[in-house]
Design a protein around this motif. Sequence first.
Motif, PDB file in Angstrom:
ATOM      1  N   HIS A 211       0.825  -1.208   0.000  1.00 15.34           N
ATOM      2  CA  HIS A 211       0.000   0.000   0.000  1.00 15.34           C
ATOM      3  C   HIS A 211       0.856   1.253   0.000  1.00 15.34           C
ATOM      4  O   HIS A 211       2.062   1.194   0.229  1.00 15.34           O
ATOM      5  CB  HIS A 211      -0.931   0.031   1.223  1.00 15.34           C
ATOM      6  CG  HIS A 211      -0.228   0.276   2.530  1.00 15.34           C
ATOM      7  ND1 HIS A 211       0.468  -0.702   3.205  1.00 15.34           N
ATOM      8  CD2 HIS A 211      -0.086   1.392   3.280  1.00 15.34           C
ATOM      9  CE1 HIS A 211       0.987  -0.204   4.313  1.00 15.34           C
ATOM     10  NE2 HIS A 211       0.680   1.075   4.383  1.00 15.34           N
ATOM     11  N   ASP A 213       0.550   5.164   1.764  1.00 12.44           N
ATOM     12  CA  ASP A 213      -0.257   5.802   2.808  1.00 12.44           C
ATOM     13  C   ASP A 213      -1.125   6.924   2.229  1.00 12.44           C
ATOM     14  O   ASP A 213      -0.633   7.753   1.464  1.00 12.44           O
ATOM     15  CB  ASP A 213       0.645   6.365   3.911  1.00 12.44           C
ATOM     16  CG  ASP A 213       1.273   5.264   4.760  1.00 12.44           C
ATOM     17  OD1 ASP A 213       0.957   4.078   4.544  1.00 12.44           O
ATOM     18  OD2 ASP A 213       2.082   5.599   5.644  1.00 12.44           O
ATOM     19  N   HIS A 267       4.736   0.097   0.431  1.00 14.62           N
ATOM     20  CA  HIS A 267       5.290  -0.745   1.503  1.00 14.62           C
ATOM     21  C   HIS A 267       4.246  -1.759   1.970  1.00 14.62           C
ATOM     22  O   HIS A 267       3.080  -1.676   1.576  1.00 14.62           O
ATOM     23  CB  HIS A 267       5.813   0.117   2.660  1.00 14.62           C
ATOM     24  CG  HIS A 267       4.817   1.099   3.222  1.00 14.62           C
ATOM     25  ND1 HIS A 267       4.420   2.251   2.555  1.00 14.62           N
ATOM     26  CD2 HIS A 267       4.130   1.114   4.388  1.00 14.62           C
ATOM     27  CE1 HIS A 267       3.548   2.923   3.289  1.00 14.62           C
ATOM     28  NE2 HIS A 267       3.340   2.244   4.403  1.00 14.62           N
TER      29      HIS A 267
END
Length: 337
Positions: A211, A213, A267
Motif C-alpha cells: 500500500h 499511505d 510498503h
Amino acid sequence: MHKLLSNWSSNIKSLPESYIFPAESRPGDAIVPFFNTIPVIDLHTGRHHAVQQVLEACRDFGFFQVINHGVDENLLIDTRMVVKEFFDMPNEEKADLFSEDANKKCRLCTSTYDYDIEKNHLWRDNLHHQCHPVDDFIHLWPQKPARYRDVIMKYSLQMGNLSTRILELIGEWIGLGPGYFGDGLTGVQIFSANHYPACPNPNLALGLPKHRDPTLITFLLQDAIHGLQVYRNGEWFGIKPTPNDFLVILGQQIQVISNGKLTSPTHRVVTNSSNHRISIVFSINPKPDSIIEPAKILIDNSNPPLYQSFQSKTFRKTYQEKGDYGEDSLDDYKVKA
Ligand SMILES: O=C(O)CCC(=O)C(=O)O
Ligand SMILES: [Fe+2]
C-alpha cells in the motif's frame, strides 16, 4: 469482538483460509534483503545539512529515518509499553472499544474497515484514535491501562511538534516557504497502534498488504521485531527496525501538494511465526474539507500541475472504495496529458 486475533490466534496451528493471500501478493518464501541505505536525518546537525538530506530522501525514496528527533526516549518506551499492556489485557477489558463502525473516533478493530466484505483478512489487530487537539478527543481514549491517557497525551503533543519541524524542512526544500503546512493540511492527527500476533504461516499471510499511505505524512515507531518492507524498482526490501527512532513515510497527499517532487513509497508488513510485533503509527492528515492540489508556487509554464484539485475527504473515499490500498487512488486525479 470474537474476530480479534488476540482472542484466538494463539490457539491455532494453521492459518485459516480467509487469511491466505493469493500467490501473487503473499510474501512466499523468497528471501528479502534488508535495505541498507535508508537516508538518516539528524535533527541535531546544522539546519542546512538536514534540509539537503531531506531533499534527496524525499525525492528518491519517500521515506527516511529521523534521529535526535527531540521526543523523549523514555516516552517512546512508555508509549510502546502502554500499547502492549492494552493489547495484552483480557478481552472483557477491551470490549467496549471494539467497533466495526469506521466513523468512530476511537476504536479497536481487526484487519480493515471492511472485515465482512474483504477478500483476505489481515493478520493484525488495530487501535486508533484522533488526538489533535488532545482536549477534544482524550475522553474517548482507552481508560485502561491506567497510564494510557497520560502517556499518549504526552506522545501526541511531542509528535505534533516533531511533525511541524519535519514539515517545515520539507516545505523549505520544495520551495513552499515557511508555515505552508498549517492547520488545514495537518489538523487531523491520528494515533494508530498495530498488534501483529505471531502467525502460524507467515509465508501466506500479511499484516498489511502492499500500500501507499493516504496521509499527508506518517511517523512510524517500531519495536525490535522486523516486519516492514518497502518496494523499490520491482523488489521488496526489509527495513531494519530502529526502536529509538522514527521512520518517516511520505503520504500520497504530500506527493500531490509537491506536484510529484516528493514520492509516497509502496510498503507492506509481513508477520513471523515466533514473535508478535507492535508498531505505532502517528499520521498527519488534512482536514476533510481541505483542498489538496499542487502548490501554486510550484506551478509555471515549465512545471504544469500533474494533479487536479480535490477535497481531502473525496480522496480518502476513493482510497477506501478502490480496495487496492492506494496503488491507483491518485490515478483519478492525474491531469491527462
Ligand atoms: O506496521 C508497520 O510497520 C507499518 C504500518 C503501516 O504501514 C501503516 O499503518 O500504514
Ligand atoms: Fe503504511
